[in-house]
Design an enzyme around this catalytic site. Structure first.
Site: not given
Ligand code: CTP
Length: 404
Positions: A214-216, A281
């Site tokens: 995943t991402n932040r 995102a």
């Protein structure tokens, strides 16, 4: 000691029309009271068939008016007194009949006389069957009233009195209350009648049943935009990846996890919308295959093969027609040139550049530093709250729609 000046409470006249959604007007009354608004209630006769005046009377601690001709103790010209009393009039539910009377200057009962007599801002929450709402004379009446300065909240798609499901369901009471509060604050409800889809947060792609990439992204930017769009009167669908945030009131939330789930939900919502604001995102890569069982460690390293995900903004940009599509660009190197290239490649109307080199920009914080770039110009905004950034994006959209 100087005495504090007493706080002046805002006043709303709640005019209840005769439809099944009249029961929701009770919650509108309660919501306005919770917001410390002084509320008086007027009802059409048909409304009293759905909800007893006593219900409103008990909750408002005020007499509820239903008759044009004054009764004992009423002022001589009741409709004029009631029309001049509030800071705003809220019509909920606004039936086809009430809207038709107001649009055509007809006044044969208390509520229609008040609507004609008042010079205060009016917020109306239409509620009727889909076929009635879509009927040309009703649409004409709505246009006429818009031209007279009326503000509308809803209707929405959902279950109707007939048992069918479709457009015409009254906006939820919280949304009506929020719109009324905006009207009372003197803020504009310039996005009512607009349907806006906002995507927010991160996506997740599985590696095996217990691991994922995943991402932040926390979703704060998208949630802030959804909140502001709703407050300005828009009907908002928030397509949200996993997040800790609680959704803004009055917003329709579609929860998704993977890129393909977000793709599907966004396409479906955008099909009936006027605009898409793509803050999510979205992961650019996913594992080529998902292991069916947990990958055991072997003492060796592990190599993950990734394949590109679909960039559905490219596809939606190409099919948008005259709808507005706004993208976000997170950049660290040569930010403006990269953002402009994305504006072109994805056929966007505007791109919001998030230059991660700026302090106060990016994931997890409540502020952002962005540049709004459209085909003609770019405007660098100072550090501001994500809600204020949301307002600036929405201002841009309102201007484009206003010029069309
Ligand atoms: N986007 C999308 N689908 C993807 C990737 C991105 O819809 N698979 C959208 C984002 O929501 C954003 C815009 O495209 O509105 C730009 O995303 P960004 O991550 O900045 O750029 P990418 O196109 O992914 O390019 P790169 O990662 O190479 O900078």
């Amino acid at each position: 000691m100087k005495e504090a000046s007493p706080k002046i409470r805002k006043k709303v006249l709640l005019s209840v029309g005769g439809g099944i959604a009249a029961y929701k007007a009770v919650e509108v009354l309660r919501g306005l009271q919770r917001a410390d608004v002084d509320v008086r209630v007027a009802m059409t006769r048909a409304a009293t068939r759905f909800v007893q005046p006593l219900t409103f009377e008990a909750l408002s601690h005020q007499r509820v008016h239903t008759e044009l001709f004054p009764e004992a103790g009423d002022p001589d010209v009741l409709h004029v007194e009631l029309a001049g009393w509030p800071d705003a009039v809220v019509v909920a539910p606004a039936t086809a009949d009430l809207l038709g009377k107001a649009a055509n200057g007809l006044a044969d009962d208390l509520v229609s006389c008040i609507l004609l007599a008042t010079d205060r801002p009016v917020l109306a929450a239409p509620a009727m069957e889909t076929s009635m709402f879509e009927h040309p004379p009703v649409q004409r009446n709505l246009d006429t009233l818009r031209g007279c300065g009326y503000t509308f909240i809803g209707p929405e798609t959902g279950a109707l009195a007939s048992g069918a499901s479709g457009m015409g369901r009254m906006a939820e009471p919280e949304a009506v209350v929020e719109a009324a509060m905006t009207l009372l604050s003197g803020e504009t409800l310039d996005l009512c009648d607009r349907k806006i889809v906002v995507t927010a947060g991160r996506t997740e792609e599985d590696i095996d049943p217990v691991r994922f990439i995943t991402n932040r992204s926390t979703g704060k930017m998208g949630y802030a935009i959804a909140d502001r769009a709703r407050a300005r009167g828009a009907e908002v669908t928030l397509v949200s990846g996993p997040t800790e945030l609680s959704p803004p009131t009055g917003v329709d939330v579609l929860r998704v996890r993977s890129v393909s789930e977000m793709d599907r939900a966004t396409r479906e919502a955008f099909a009936s919308a006027d605009a898409l604001i793509m803050t999510a995102a979205v992961l650019d890569f996913r594992p080529e295959s998902v292991a069916s069982g947990k990958i055991k460690k072997s003492g060796e390293g592990l190599r993950l093969d990734l394949q590109p995900t679909e960039d559905f903004l490219v596809d939606l940009g190409a099919r948008k027609g005259d709808r507005l599509v706004i993208g976000f660009a997170m950049e660290t190197d040569d930010p403006e040139a990269n953002a402009k290239a994305k504006l072109e490649a994805k056929q966007l109307d505007m791109i919001v550049l998030n230059d991660l080199n700026n302090v106060g920009a990016g994931f997890g914080v409540d502020t952002n530093v962005v540049t709004l770039i459209d085909r003609d110009r770019s405007e660098a905004l100072p550090l501001m709250s994500k809600h204020d950034v949301g307002d600036r994006i929405l201002d841009w959209m309102a201007t484009v729609w206003g010029e069309r």
